[in-house]
Design a protein around this motif. Structure first.
Motif, short mmCIF file in Angstrom:
data_model
loop_
_atom_site.label_atom_id
_atom_site.label_comp_id
_atom_site.label_asym_id
_atom_site.label_seq_id
_atom_site.Cartn_x
_atom_site.Cartn_y
_atom_site.Cartn_z
N THR A 250 0.83 -1.20 0.00
CA THR A 250 0.00 0.00 0.00
C THR A 250 0.86 1.25 0.00
O THR A 250 0.61 2.20 -0.75
N VAL A 251 1.89 1.26 0.85
CA VAL A 251 2.78 2.43 0.90
C VAL A 251 3.59 2.52 -0.40
O VAL A 251 3.81 3.61 -0.93
N GLN A 252 4.02 1.38 -0.93
CA GLN A 252 4.77 1.39 -2.18
C GLN A 252 3.96 2.00 -3.32
O GLN A 252 4.50 2.68 -4.20
N ALA A 253 2.66 1.77 -3.32
CA ALA A 253 1.80 2.34 -4.36
C ALA A 253 1.87 3.87 -4.34
O ALA A 253 1.88 4.52 -5.39
N THR A 254 1.92 4.45 -3.15
CA THR A 254 2.08 5.91 -3.03
C THR A 254 3.43 6.34 -3.59
O THR A 254 3.52 7.35 -4.31
N HIS A 255 4.47 5.59 -3.29
CA HIS A 255 5.80 5.93 -3.80
C HIS A 255 5.83 5.86 -5.33
O HIS A 255 6.47 6.69 -5.98
N GLN A 256 5.15 4.88 -5.90
CA GLN A 256 5.12 4.76 -7.36
C GLN A 256 4.39 5.94 -8.00
O GLN A 256 4.80 6.43 -9.06
N ARG A 257 3.32 6.40 -7.37
CA ARG A 257 2.63 7.59 -7.88
C ARG A 257 3.56 8.80 -7.85
O ARG A 257 3.60 9.59 -8.79
#
Length: 567
Positions: A250-257
């Motif tokens: 979930t946190v990685q998804a923010t980083h990818q954005r």
């Protein structure tokens, strides 16, 4: 990596560099490889884990399941091991109150109540966790390791576990704590001696601790490794493991954005087309910014710092590779006065770089304030860039003169040229809800912390790059300065630099642990100390910015690109 040189004759003309002198100057190139991470690939990153149906609800249910586990653990050692697991798995931010209360309970036991066979292991774990959270813990609690130093059984796995935990705890030492210094030397020696006879999880843990202690690692960068290790434990908690995997994705998804956004900015900026001698390292710059802070609410911080770091690389290469001394003095003067008129006599690439720096600084100032006060932060940001460029100019002058400074003289300049003060001068405005004047005061009051972190950045950089730079004929690094000053071999010099890093960490520890419970200061301290940890990661196996296809590529794939598989 070898330099190529191109001779350029400066002549006054409207086309190129009027009034900078007609000295014959050699343009240099470090033959940096082209950017490995293509725009279309970065735009395709789409870990939508946080948007999948039911994921958010599942995470919330797991959090509620895990919360009571700390209060229900009546055994002090079990409580400590659960806290440690939560931290290693990246879950401590989800259980701030529960962990705080549990540690207060443990601290109130005045040394802990442990079984005799667990005493050293448990005491080292207790010491580390309590000191990390700002509790006052005496080094005397680990004095017991001396009792068993002559009775350790070489075939006893429990002994090695004790030593690994003691090794980790010893890195939280302050200046003058001789017991912890002895503990570090002793435990490191034992683990190194016995590592060849280990296997399985214990081997992995031993090698990991010897490579780099936990306290010197960016915690987020270590989570996948820790999850893999925890998954192999027989006594693992399945709900804790599932929560860790879901939380990471979930946190990685923010980083990818964030990375998709910043890659669009970098493409639209088009700066690298004008500075093809410089490093095009957007994703590596983003990784460094990510290392300072990983929380979802810090997207603006990560994107702003990525812009700063990528410009640091370009400007550093202008000073190190491209510009003549006359040009660099002119460029530094333009930065100092923020005078766009002065850059008219410079080559086009330096003009473009100056304008990009000005635009980015304005954008960040507005992003910090988002109102009519944005101009108030501008002088603080421009002063940080001025100091950085003046430090780079000083190094260029030394190089031009063929001068090798003493190590002390080198470090007095290098802590600023490391870019640490520049990066943290920007970061401080994003780390808390404070007035602009308070943020500027925060930097001044924590100058000693910033100095020691910046010193580690520089020394780690030098350890990772000094041999290649010396072979290329670059300006002397700290390693070379000490070699010549003390008339010692490179091996001896490198050992001395490692001692300086250890000393800087002790001073950081004193500042870090002493202010851990100050609410508005704690986020800034975490970001600042993480800058030192990023440097360890970046230069642990060489030049993380110069060579893209080595360890740094694996770090990016692991941390930013690939999500964790889960049921």
């Amino acid at each position: 990596m070898e330099y190529k040189t191109e001779q350029v004759q400066f002549q006054p003309s409207q086309a190129d560099s009027p009034q900078v002198g007609d000295k014959l100057h050699q343009r240099r190139s470090a033959n940096y490889r082209p950017n490995l991470w293509k725009y279309d690939f970065l735009q395709s990153l789409n870990n939508n884990n946080d948007l999948k149906e039911g994921t958010k609800e599942r995470v919330e249910r797991l959090v509620e399941e895990v919360k009571p586990m700390l209060s229900e653990a009546v055994d002090s050692l079990l409580k400590l091991e659960l806290i440690d697991s939560m931290r290693k798995l990246g879950l401590s931010n989800l259980f701030v109150t529960e962990i705080k209360e549990a540690l207060e309970t443990v601290a109130s036991t005045n040394g802990g109540v442990f079984n005799v066979e667990d005493r050293l292991y448990a005491s080292a774990l207790r010491f580390r966790l309590l000191r990390q959270r700002g509790h006052v813990v005496s080094q005397d609690e680990l004095r017991m390791f001396k009792e068993g130093r002559n009775t350790l059984n070489g075939s006893n796995c429990e002994d090695v576990e004790d030593m690994i935990e003691l090794l980790e705890a010893s890195h939280l030492a302050l200046e003058g704590e001789n017991i912890l210094d002895e503990a570090k030397a002793f435990s490191t020696g034992i683990v190194r001696e016995r590592v060849s006879g280990l296997d399985g999880q214990l081997l992995k843990r031993a090698v990991h601790a010897l490579e780099l202690p936990m306290h010197w690692r960016v915690q987020w960068f270590d989570i996948k490794w820790q999850i893999g290790l925890y998954e192999q434990q027989e006594d693992k908690q399945s709900n804790l493991l599932e929560l860790a995997k879901l939380n990471f994705n979930t946190v990685q998804a923010t980083h990818q954005r964030d990375l998709r956004d910043i890659s669009r900015w970098w493409r639209d900026r088009g700066l690298i087309e004008h500075v093809n001698f410089a490093r095009d390292r957007l994703v590596e710059s983003f990784l460094c910014a990510l290392g300072l802070s990983q929380g979802s609410r810090f997207s603006s911080l990560r994107k702003s710092l990525t812009k700063v770091i990528i410009l640091i690389l370009v400007i550093h290469d202008i000073y190190d590779l491209y510009g003549s001394l006359e040009e660099l003095e002119c460029f530094t003067g333009a930065i100092t006065r923020y005078d766009s008129e002065q850059i008219q006599q410079l080559p086009d690439c330096m003009k473009v770089c100056f304008r990009a720096l000005r635009d980015v600084t304005y954008d960040i100032a507005y992003d910090i304030c988002k109102d009519e006060d944005w101009h108030r932060v501008l002088p603080h940001l421009t002063k940080a860039w001025e100091d950085f460029c003046k430090a780079l100019l000083n190094e260029a002058k030394w190089d031009n003169m063929g001068y090798t400074p003493s190590l002390e003289e080198y470090l007095n300049n290098a802590w600023t040229s490391s870019s640490g003060p520049l990066i943290l001068s920007h970061a401080c405005y994003f780390t808390g809800h404070m007035k602009l004047d308070d943020a500027a005061d925060l930097l001044q009051r924590n100058k000693d912390l910033i100095y020691n972190v910046s010193t580690i950045i520089r020394l780690c950089n030098d350890l990772g790059t000094s041999t290649a730079e010396r072979d290329r004929g670059d300006a002397p690094s700290s390693v070379v300065c000490y070699m010549r000053e003390a008339n010692v071999s490179e091996d001896v010099a490198r050992k001395h630099i490692k001692v300086l890093i250890n000393q800087a960490w002790k001073r950081i520890n004193a500042r870090c642990f002493g202010n851990a419970e100050t609410p508005f200061l704690r986020p800034f301290i975490i970001v600042t100390v993480n800058a030192a940890r990023v440097a360890h990661m970046l230069y642990q196996f060489g030049d993380g910015f110069g060579v893209q296809d080595g360890d740094i590529r694996q770090q990016i794939l692991c941390i930013v690109i690939k999500p964790l598989a889960h049921d």
